[in-house]
Scaffold this active site. Structure first.
Site: not given
Ligand code: DAK
Length: 275
Positions: A63, A108, A111, A131
């Site tokens: 997400a 997400g 998921e 998360e």
């Molecule tokens: N959201 C927004 N932007 C993201 C992103 C994300 N999840 N993942 C990557 N990006 C963006 C980065 O900010 C970056 O943008 P710029 O800085 O270039 O503008 C671009 O994509 C490239 O990412 P990186 O520079 O970080 O690339 P790397 O190769 O260095 O790293 C990575 C790739 C996938 C390891 C890293 O980007 C990373 O750790 N990303 C986050 C992964 C993550 O934690 N995903 C889980 C998100 S939490 C809910 C229900 C569900 C959810 C929430 C609430 N409710 C019931 C309310 C779900 C939650 C989630 O999914």
């Protein structure tokens, strides 16, 4: 549509989440567009779907953390509901959906792949539920679908540790059905892992589309609904959906073709009509 593309290839529809600059992260607009795209699929002419992400690096990196970071409790609940509604729509979509996971499938992203019927991935795929490291629980069905798919112990390990796993481990624990690597074609050209993955997903979808569509849909319904209840109730669900296939043109064509003694008339592949 800004972030979703749809292509039709015969009976197979390919839906691509196309937001590569943010690694295809799911913001509200992506979720809205996904819902609109699924609702627009013509079920008379489409028998299986492939869901993938644009680019070679990421399927869906979760997400959108930027969008989520400023949500109030009420907004967070609304965002969660939107995600859950879309994921449940995919899970219960009448025809099979194959996730072609071409890289990161985090939060997400993992998921949404679990709301699909079948998961195939490239060898650079990375899965995880990070998360708890962000101060939240997996909220798009992760605590429920992961445990059902890989078992309670492994799901708890992945979710509590927030540790990512690679494609080979995802295969070993049964999270994905197959892993695709790069190869060389007959002309000596390199074929990327992602191209092989997409080709395999489309081939599997096309193979499913050759089978009787009403029967395939009823199998999906029987498995999905039967898995939620005890065996006595599950068998009744199966009986009903089995009976439902009879008197369809497809059941008559399928069985009639098998019983056809005249080899000239017997078809190798029955052209099912979806009625
Ligand atoms: N959201 C927004 N932007 C993201 C992103 C994300 N999840 N993942 C990557 N990006 C963006 C980065 O900010 C970056 O943008 P710029 O800085 O270039 O503008 C671009 O994509 C490239 O990412 P990186 O520079 O970080 O690339 P790397 O190769 O260095 O790293 C990575 C790739 C996938 C390891 C890293 O980007 C990373 O750790 N990303 C986050 C992964 C993550 O934690 N995903 C889980 C998100 S939490 C809910 C229900 C569900 C959810 C929430 C609430 N409710 C019931 C309310 C779900 C939650 C989630 O999914």
């Amino acid at each position: 549509m800004e972030f979703i593309t749809y292509e039709q290839e015969g009976f197979v529809g390919v839906i691509t989440i196309n937001r590569p600059k943010a690694l295809n992260a799911l913001n509200s607009q992506v979720l809205e567009e996904l819902e609109t795209t699924f609702k627009a699929v013509d079920l008379d002419t489409t028998r299986a779907l492939v869901l993938t992400g644009a680019g070679e690096k990421s399927f869906v990196a979760g997400a959108d953390i930027g969008e989520m970071s400023t949500l109030t409790k009420a907004e967070g609940e609304a965002f969660g509901k939107k995600g859950n509604d879309v994921f449940r729509m995919i899970e219960t979509f009448p025809i099979p959906v194959i996730a072609a996971i071409n890289g990161f499938a985090l939060g997400g992203g993992c998921e949404i792949s679990m709301s699909c019927d079948i998961r195939l991935c490239s060898d650079n795929a990375v899965f995880g539920q990070p998360e708890v490291g962000l101060g939240i629980t997996p909220g798009f069905g992760g605590t429920q679908r992961l445990a059902r798919l890989v078992g309670e112990g492994m799901a708890k390990q992945m979710i509590y540790t927030a540790r990512n796993i690679k494609a080979d481990e995802a295969y070993r624990i049964g999270l994905v059905n197959a892993v695709y690597s790069a190869s060389t074609d007959e002309a000596g050209n390199e074929v990327s892992a992602q191209a092989n993955l997409l080709a395999a997903a489309k081939k599997m979808a096309a193979g499913i589309a050759m089978n009787a569509p009403i029967a395939v849909r009823n199998c999906k319904k029987a498995i999905n609904e039967g898995m939620q209840v005890d065996m006595d109730k599950a068998i009744v669900i199966e009986e009903k959906l089995f009976g439902d296939c009879f008197e369809t043109a497809d059941q008559q064509a399928g069985m009639g073709n098998f019983l056809e003694k005249d080899k000239e008339k017997k078809l190798k592949v029955v052209p099912f009509q979806n009625k």
